[in-house]
Scaffold this active site. Structure first.
Site: not given
Length: 433
Positions: A140, A209
């Protein structure tokens, strides 16, 4: 017409992602040359387990070996692609590469969360490229979107489902009614979970993340250790039964929100999200990143968050960006080579309705004791749910609360935990849209 000079890649690591990257370079070479005018060639590969891998399919000339440091600083390498993972020796290898004038592309979220600003400053000082699109949500392109597509707007929140292992486990528990341990074993057999899954199921992977996303979105130095996190290991099959009664489902949600004070509110924990929400519809080992901007509203990017091919695709996108544009000093992957100090939100800045699940040895007066502990903190009960479970010595039931601030709830739970009838520690999950 003169052919473009190849961008020479030194590849560190030849595991699942490393092999996928090398195959992708081979498969896409002609398309990149004809449509983008870009020539990418793997000049050298170093891996300590190279002797166990089949390499005959690689296109010569490519040097193969086990000396990671040699490839990281080699004269015939323009960009070092690091796919070995972990903090060491990856960190020192990338610092050595940048010091030797090599641009760097990495998928190493743990390293970037721990030492990203240090790497960024060195890359910027030496006029080099540091790419890490693959470090968050696999294929992504969320980091590039934050850096470029949202440059004209102010991001006010970013997060979502950032760990495919957790999402697979939760959605399989929901679908099958099986226990956490049984579903985790399936995830390991299918390759969705590591032999030691703690970083995934405990929230550390999603926190790393989220730290990267937060740095890029808000321009603050967000240390990964500042992100509160709770794992998914305590969920029971009954939690999915009660969630369904509430029109909700559990999802591990990583959330970073810029508060009106300028503080950043961070967490990685299981939320009960509405069954009609977009996050509820993300199933299996998929990721979804939700970005809310001040003027543009909410955007959702979803796709495979891990695996060799999606991650390799994101790595190659960074390499192609470097080949097309060259190093661009001042355009660092965190938005700026110098980040503002981290401004953490106070716990009381988070408030939500909550789901409290109890497993008790049944006896008279339990609800009265729980109600008293909640009332002592001025917390209002919304509803009580008790499905028809037959085991009175381990009876699960749920109390839902009206909106409550985190410190209030913490004080109430501390008092509740001391009560003598618990078979399992109480579980508290926020209920969010």
């Amino acid at each position: 017409m003169t052919a473009p000079r190849p961008l020479r890649v030194g590849l560190l690591g030849f595991g699942t992602v490393g092999r996928s990257f090398a195959r992708l370079v081979k498969e896409q070479r002609e398309r990149l040359r004809s449509t983008l005018g870009v020539e990418v060639r793997i000049a050298a590969i170093a891996s300590r387990s190279l002797h166990r891998q089949e390499t005959s399919w690689l296109e010569p000339p490519v040097r193969l070996g086990t000396d990671l440091a040699e490839v990281a600083t080699a004269d015939d390498v323009d960009v070092v692609v690091e796919l070995i993972g972990g903090l060491s020796p990856a960190g020192d290898l990338l610092l050595a590469a940048l010091a030797a004038g090599k641009s760097v592309v990495t998928a190493n979220k743990a390293l970037l969360a721990a030492r990203g600003p240090e790497l960024t400053r060195l890359a910027s000082r030496n006029g080099l490229f540091l790419g890490f699109e693959a470090a968050v949500a696999g294929g992504i392109p969320i980091l590039r979107a934050l850096r470029e597509s949202f440059a004209g707007d102010r991001v006010v929140s970013v997060g979502g489902i950032l760990n495919g292992t957790c999402n697979f486990v939760l959605t399989e528990m929901e679908r099958t009614g099986r226990s956490y341990g049984d579903v985790l074993a399936d995830a390991q057999r299918l390759g969705y979970a590591e032999a030691d899954p703690e970083a995934d199921v405990g929230g550390a992977d999603a926190a790393a993340k989220l730290a990267l996303l937060s740095r890029l979105a808000f321009g603050q130095e967000v240390p990964v250790d500042a992100i509160p996190r709770e794992g998914i290991t305590r969920l029971l099959p009954c939690d999915f039964v009660y969630s369904r009664l509430l029109g909700r489902t559990p999802r591990q949600v990583a959330s970073a929100r810029l508060m009106p004070t300028g503080h950043v509110l961070l967490s990685v924990r299981t939320h009960l999200v509405s069954s009609e929400s977009m996050l509820a519809k993300v199933t299996g080992p998929f990721n979804a990143v939700v970005v809310a901007a001040e003027n543009g509203g909410e955007f959702v990017l979803s796709g495979r968050g891990a695996g060799g091919d999606p991650t390799a695709t994101a790595v190659l996108a960074d390499v192609v960006e470097l080949a097309r544009s060259g190093p661009r000093p001042g355009v660092a992957p965190f938005g700026s080579p110098v980040l503002a100090p981290f401004a953490p939100a106070a716990p009381e800045e988070f408030a939500a309705p909550f789901y409290l699940r109890f497993v008790v040895s049944d006896r008279p007066g339990i609800l009265a004791d729980l109600s008293r502990a909640l009332a002592d903190q001025a917390i209002n009960i919304d509803a009580v749910f008790q499905a028809p479970y037959g085991e009175k010595d381990a009876l699960p039931f749920v109390i839902t609360l009206e909106t409550v601030a985190a410190p209030q709830l913490s004080r109430a739970l501390e008092a509740i935990a001391a009560l003598p009838f618990h078979v399992e520690p109480p579980l508290a999950l926020p209920m969010t849209p």
